[in-house]
Design a protein around this motif. Structure first.
Motif, PDB file in Angstrom:
ATOM      1  N   TRP A 101       0.831  -1.211   0.000  1.00  0.00           N
ATOM      2  CA  TRP A 101       0.000   0.000   0.000  1.00  0.00           C
ATOM      3  C   TRP A 101       0.865   1.262   0.000  1.00  0.00           C
ATOM      4  CZ3 TRP A 101      -1.547   4.539   2.221  1.00  0.00           C
ATOM      5  CH2 TRP A 101      -2.844   4.992   1.909  1.00  0.00           C
ATOM      6  N   LYS A 129      -1.670   9.547  -1.506  1.00  0.00           N
ATOM      7  CA  LYS A 129      -2.462   8.725  -0.595  1.00  0.00           C
ATOM      8  C   LYS A 129      -2.360   9.308   0.809  1.00  0.00           C
ATOM      9  CE  LYS A 129      -2.108   4.208  -2.905  1.00  0.00           C
ATOM     10  NZ  LYS A 129      -1.672   2.791  -2.717  1.00  0.00           N
ATOM     11  N   GLU A 133      -7.339   8.089   3.419  1.00  0.00           N
ATOM     12  CA  GLU A 133      -7.517   6.997   2.460  1.00  0.00           C
ATOM     13  C   GLU A 133      -7.060   5.666   3.056  1.00  0.00           C
ATOM     14  OE1 GLU A 133      -6.311   5.873  -2.184  1.00  0.00           O
ATOM     15  OE2 GLU A 133      -5.830   7.844  -1.338  1.00  0.00           O
ATOM     16  N   TYR A 134      -6.006   5.726   3.858  1.00  0.00           N
ATOM     17  CA  TYR A 134      -5.538   4.499   4.517  1.00  0.00           C
ATOM     18  C   TYR A 134      -6.590   3.981   5.492  1.00  0.00           C
ATOM     19  CZ  TYR A 134      -2.704   1.248   7.229  1.00  0.00           C
ATOM     20  OH  TYR A 134      -2.233   0.117   7.856  1.00  0.00           O
ATOM     21  N   ASP A 136      -9.765   4.432   5.402  1.00  0.00           N
ATOM     22  CA  ASP A 136     -10.945   3.966   4.666  1.00  0.00           C
ATOM     23  C   ASP A 136     -10.686   2.710   3.829  1.00  0.00           C
ATOM     24  OD1 ASP A 136     -12.852   5.783   5.532  1.00  0.00           O
ATOM     25  OD2 ASP A 136     -12.411   7.245   3.962  1.00  0.00           O
ATOM     26  N   SER A 137      -9.421   2.359   3.619  1.00  0.00           N
ATOM     27  CA  SER A 137      -9.112   1.212   2.754  1.00  0.00           C
ATOM     28  C   SER A 137      -9.691  -0.065   3.364  1.00  0.00           C
ATOM     29  CB  SER A 137      -7.602   1.074   2.560  1.00  0.00           C
ATOM     30  OG  SER A 137      -6.936   0.899   3.797  1.00  0.00           O
ATOM     31  N   LYS A 138     -10.382  -0.847   2.550  1.00  0.00           N
ATOM     32  CA  LYS A 138     -11.104  -2.025   3.039  1.00  0.00           C
ATOM     33  C   LYS A 138     -10.182  -3.231   3.163  1.00  0.00           C
ATOM     34  CE  LYS A 138     -15.754  -0.757   1.493  1.00  0.00           C
ATOM     35  NZ  LYS A 138     -15.420   0.652   1.249  1.00  0.00           N
ATOM     36  N   ARG A 139     -10.403  -3.998   4.232  1.00  0.00           N
ATOM     37  CA  ARG A 139      -9.642  -5.214   4.497  1.00  0.00           C
ATOM     38  C   ARG A 139     -10.606  -6.314   4.940  1.00  0.00           C
ATOM     39  NH1 ARG A 139      -6.561  -2.081   2.609  1.00  0.00           N
ATOM     40  NH2 ARG A 139      -4.466  -1.478   3.307  1.00  0.00           N
ATOM     41  N   LYS A 174      -4.718   1.238  11.829  1.00  0.00           N
ATOM     42  CA  LYS A 174      -5.585   2.363  11.474  1.00  0.00           C
ATOM     43  C   LYS A 174      -5.809   3.275  12.682  1.00  0.00           C
ATOM     44  CE  LYS A 174      -8.104  -0.248   7.894  1.00  0.00           C
ATOM     45  NZ  LYS A 174      -8.544   0.539   6.750  1.00  0.00           N
ATOM     46  N   SER A 198     -14.415  -0.181   7.808  1.00  0.00           N
ATOM     47  CA  SER A 198     -13.544  -0.585   6.697  1.00  0.00           C
ATOM     48  C   SER A 198     -13.002  -2.003   6.829  1.00  0.00           C
ATOM     49  CB  SER A 198     -12.361   0.387   6.586  1.00  0.00           C
ATOM     50  OG  SER A 198     -11.430   0.172   7.642  1.00  0.00           O
TER      51      SER A 198
END
Length: 308
Positions: A101, A129, A133-134, A136-139, A174, A198
């Protein structure tokens, strides 16, 4: 050894009945394991997990795998292929994802054989980035068990509590970023809720799923107390729990459906057709699992998401 899971204390006791919800069926999650079949009355795979059932458990019954006896661990491995992942491996794999990422290594910690040392400086984000954005990034953690990739409250090998500054879960990372980039409690809470929205995970066995959900709600209160020196309000707990029970759900990962089909009615009126067919021969009604898209504010099936 400190109890890693305690359903009789804050914050779990405040929201236990909500942690048991299954958003797909509108009922409670089920045990989906025969590990408790010798209890009186017996608990089967289809038994719903309720506050009443759990009230018959002492503090030692519902515990993570590392706190179970070797015999219990072996039986669960044999019957359900349950395994555990050491925390250092979770860290290594999460580090790999972050390297992809960020485009560079050693973002959150530096690995040292089967341990790690957290980096001390503030996480730097490139202009392309940002930290939002980090967050909100989906995992997604598949077959998540107790969710060791998402949160790392305790070492999965030694059962020792891991201090917040050394935690390595996806959500932990996060939350560290949020701590480093927010100044007010209101802004902090806003982004913490977004962080919870997220991350996703599914699990077949209901007791494992409940432990995973508990780990997530306890993580929330631990970070809140560490940052703002106060306990969570009931409204805050309910809001986080609603996200958790949507995002960590019970599912057969092979079929994308609720384990063992649609929950049976507690009192089923037998019809003539049931009698002719044989009440136990009725096919299970397949139910596609639902998850929630927080951005569009609507539920959708896991199957439809996979097909996109």
């Amino acid at each position: 050894m400190e109890k890693l899971i305690n359903i009789y204390e804050y914050p779990v006791s405040n929201v236990l009945k909500y942690l048991l919800q299954d958003k797909t069926t509108g009922k409670n999650i089920i045990f989906a394991t025969n590990a408790y079949k010798d209890r009186i009355p017996p608990i089967t795979e289809l038994t719903p997990i309720t506050v009443e059932v759990l009230s018959g458990f002492n503090e030692d019954v519902l515990q993570p795998r590392v706190a179970k006896s070797f015999e219990q661990q072996a039986e669960r491995t044999r019957k359900k292929a349950e395994v555990f992942t050491p925390s250092w491996i979770c860290n290594k794999m999460n580090n790999h994802c972050d390297t992809e990422w960020f485009g560079r290594e050693n973002i959150f910690n530096i690995e040292n054989d089967k341990s790690w040392e957290p980096t001390m400086e503030k996480i730097v984000f490139e202009k392309e980035k940002g930290w939002q954005e980090y967050v909100d990034s989906k995992r997604l953690e598949i077959t998540c068990g107790e969710a060791p990739y998402l949160v790392s409250r305790y070492d999965t090998t030694t059962a020792e509590i891991i201090p917040i500054e050394r935690r390595i879960g996806i959500l932990d990372r996060k939350l560290r970023v949020i701590n480093e980039n927010t100044d007010t409690e209101k802004e902090w809470l806003k982004w913490v809720y977004r962080a919870y929205q997220s991350i996703y995970g599914y699990e077949f066995q209901g007791d494992n799923l409940l432990i995973a959900r508990i780990n997530l709600i306890v993580t929330f209160t631990e970070y809140l107390e560490d940052r703002w020196r106060r306990k969570a309000t009931d409204n805050e707990l309910r809001k986080v729990v609603d996200i958790i029970v949507w995002n960590l759900w019970q599912m057969d990962g092979i079929t994308g459906t609720v384990p063992f089909g649609k929950p049976k009615e507690e009192y089923h009126q037998i019809t003539f057709f049931d009698y002719m067919q044989g009440i136990n021969d009725i096919d299970e009604e397949v139910v596609d699992c639902k998850i929630f898209d927080w951005k569009s504010n609507e539920s959708l099936t896991y199957r439809s998401l996979k097909e996109k």
